[in-house]
Design an enzyme around this catalytic site. Structure first.
Site, PDB file in Angstrom:
ATOM      1  N   ASP A  97       2.127  -3.379  -7.438  1.00 35.70           N
ATOM      2  CA  ASP A  97       1.452  -2.773  -8.592  1.00 35.70           C
ATOM      3  C   ASP A  97       2.440  -1.969  -9.434  1.00 35.70           C
ATOM      4  O   ASP A  97       2.414  -2.016 -10.669  1.00 35.70           O
ATOM      5  CB  ASP A  97       0.331  -1.837  -8.131  1.00 35.70           C
ATOM      6  CG  ASP A  97      -0.776  -2.562  -7.386  1.00 35.70           C
ATOM      7  OD1 ASP A  97      -0.971  -3.767  -7.636  1.00 35.70           O
ATOM      8  OD2 ASP A  97      -1.442  -1.926  -6.558  1.00 35.70           O
TER       9      ASP A  97
ATOM     10  N   ASP B 204      -2.868  -1.371  -0.037  1.00 33.19           N
ATOM     11  CA  ASP B 204      -2.373  -0.288  -0.888  1.00 33.19           C
ATOM     12  C   ASP B 204      -2.050   0.917  -0.025  1.00 33.19           C
ATOM     13  O   ASP B 204      -2.702   1.148   1.001  1.00 33.19           O
ATOM     14  CB  ASP B 204      -3.417   0.100  -1.931  1.00 33.19           C
ATOM     15  CG  ASP B 204      -3.658  -1.002  -2.957  1.00 33.19           C
ATOM     16  OD1 ASP B 204      -2.685  -1.690  -3.305  1.00 33.19           O
ATOM     17  OD2 ASP B 204      -4.807  -1.155  -3.392  1.00 33.19           O
TER      18      ASP B 204
END
Length: 215
Positions: free
Chosen positions: A180, A146
């Site tokens: 995401d 991420d």
């Protein structure tokens, strides 16, 4: 919309997602941060072993279960998209489905292979691709990369706010990735426009049924 368009969208999102993750892994150490726009957009490198936005699921067994579920969901998703195309669902729904499928596949790649092809990003050490000593984990045990962080507001909440007044607050706190974001955009758009997406399909089916009845 044809099936090849779905495949194109999925591949495009995957290329963007994996290219950014690969660059992050090979150029940044854990928790390193670049400020893109002061006070609201940063590239902040973290990894997570669970679901989107850093959520976790049940330790080592949960990790295997989650990765396996992702794999089954992605494979089933491609077949389901074929079904939607065959039944002539709206282009908007198919695009949203493609985004969700691409996002699931993007994080699946991390979970399946990143433990095999990268070593750990420990301290100030940047991970290496295909290190001689092997990766940091085994098949299905990779961690999801991420990096997108939008702390639009950071500070203490006014004391008059119920329950949370006076607490330090960050909005938006989760760090996430392109995969995401693709899933979120797809799901939110379907929720917002579900009546339009499905009403058109229902009307088209009724019209087709009526035409067959006249024949």
């Amino acid at each position: 919309m044809k099936y090849r368009h779905v495949v194109f969208i999925v591949i495009l999102i995957l290329v963007i997602d994996q290219t950014l993750k690969f660059w992050i892994k090979t150029h940044m150490f854990m928790q390193q941060e670049f400020i893109i726009f002061p006070n609201w957009f940063r590239i902040h490198f973290i990894e997570n072993e669970g679901m989107a936005y850093g959520l976790k699921f049940g330790g080592d067994f949960g990790k295997i279960l989650l990765t396996t579920f992702r794999l089954v969901a992605v494979v089933a998703g491609f077949f389901y998209m074929k079904k939607l195309i065959r039944e002539k669902y709206s282009t908007g729904l198919l695009i949203c489905g493609s985004l969700i499928l691409a996002g699931a596949a993007g994080n699946l790649i991390d979970s399946m292979f990143y433990g095999l092809i990268f070593n750990d990003s420990i301290g100030y050490e940047v991970a290496k691709f295909m290190p001689p000593g092997g990766g940091y984990g085994s098949f299905l045990h990779g961690r999801v990369v991420d990096m997108l962080y939008f702390p639009i507001y950071e500070g203490y909440l006014p004391s008059w706010i119920p329950f949370k007044g006076g607490d330090y607050f960050v909005f938006f706190r989760p760090v996430f990735n392109i995969a995401d974001a693709a899933i979120s955009v797809g799901v939110i758009t379907i929720l917002l426009f579900q009546k339009r997406f499905f009403a058109r399909h229902s009307a088209a089916r009724q019209e087709k049924a009526a035409s067959h009845a006249e024949i």
